[in-house]
Write a protein that holds these residues in place. Structure first.
Motif, PDB file in Angstrom:
ATOM      1  N   LEU A  53       0.821  -1.204   0.000  1.00  0.00           N
ATOM      2  CA  LEU A  53       0.000   0.000   0.000  1.00  0.00           C
ATOM      3  C   LEU A  53       0.858   1.258   0.000  1.00  0.00           C
ATOM      4  N   PHE A  75      -5.148   4.927   6.915  1.00  0.00           N
ATOM      5  CA  PHE A  75      -5.616   3.589   6.560  1.00  0.00           C
ATOM      6  C   PHE A  75      -5.626   2.669   7.772  1.00  0.00           C
ATOM      7  N   TYR A 208      -9.440   0.894   2.466  1.00  0.00           N
ATOM      8  CA  TYR A 208      -8.591   1.084   1.286  1.00  0.00           C
ATOM      9  C   TYR A 208      -9.189   2.134   0.350  1.00  0.00           C
TER      10      TYR A 208
END
Length: 223
Positions: A53, A75, A208
């Motif tokens: 990520l 996140f 996400y």
């Protein structure tokens, strides 16, 4: 006493206080497990997920210094709070608009202030897409302005609504368990387990989506 189905998402539904918000702080208890000398499979999987990520956010933000770490922290906060809501008798803080709007509005507002103060011409160019006919330019400015203003609201509503929908479905099915036969009860348990797995996936996907969308909004200002 529960007055209606939506009162389970009321932060003051426990003894008339706001103790339900303490679920947002319980996640701090999970942090010390990441400091063991020998990494576990869970920590290795988490590190791999975080690195993937991070690389994706780094590309979207054009390698801006420190910006990927900000969105990675966002996140993690959303993901942990989403998962805490899957445990019984724990209030899902991300299902409340006061939580989701507090995450989206300050970030969006800071991006807009930075863009309009430091890159005014660049922000004006975003109001009219390239190749727009001259007749449609006034309408495109109005449409782009409205779509820009509702961004923090759509981010907050999307996260809260997705967290509420699954929990409501689990609650509705669970309340009918006492009036079912043994055969139907077995089917109900299986369906509840499948819905719980779906909610686990939704918790990851929504955190996400929230992070990537706010990253794209910031990249429009920096590009």
């Amino acid at each position: 006493m529960m007055t209606n189905l939506f009162s389970i998402f009321d932060p003051s539904s426990t003894m008339g206080t706001s103790l339900n918000w303490s679920s947002s702080l319980i996640t701090i208890m999970l942090i010390p497990f990441t400091y063991w000398f020998i990494p576990t499979r869970l920590s290795m999987m988490w590190n791999k997920l975080s690195l993937t990520l991070y690389q994706e956010i780094k590309i979207l933000t054009k390698n801006s210094m420190g910006t990927p770490l900000l969105f990675m922290s966002l996140f993690v906060v959303i993901l942990l709070n989403n998962f805490m809501g899957l445990f019984p008798y724990i209030f899902t803080s991300t299902s409340h608009m006061s939580m989701t709007l507090a995450l989206s509005l300050p970030l969006w507002l800071s991006f807009m202030l930075f863009g309009w103060i430091n890159k005014t011409q660049h922000m004006f160019s975003h109001l009219v897409p390239q190749g727009t006919p001259g007749v449609l330019m006034p309408f495109m400015v109005c449409i782009e302005t409205i779509s820009n203003l509702i961004r923090p609201g759509t981010l907050a509503i999307r996260l809260a609504a997705n967290m509420i929908a699954g929990h409501l479905l689990l609650t509705l099915l669970g309340n009918n368990g006492t009036s079912l036969s043994m055969y139907m009860l077995n089917i109900l348990v299986i369906s509840q387990l499948m819905l719980l797995m779906l909610e686990s996936a939704v918790a990851i996907i929504q955190s996400y989506v929230f992070t990537i969308l706010i990253t794209l909004y910031s990249s429009e200002v920096n590009n």
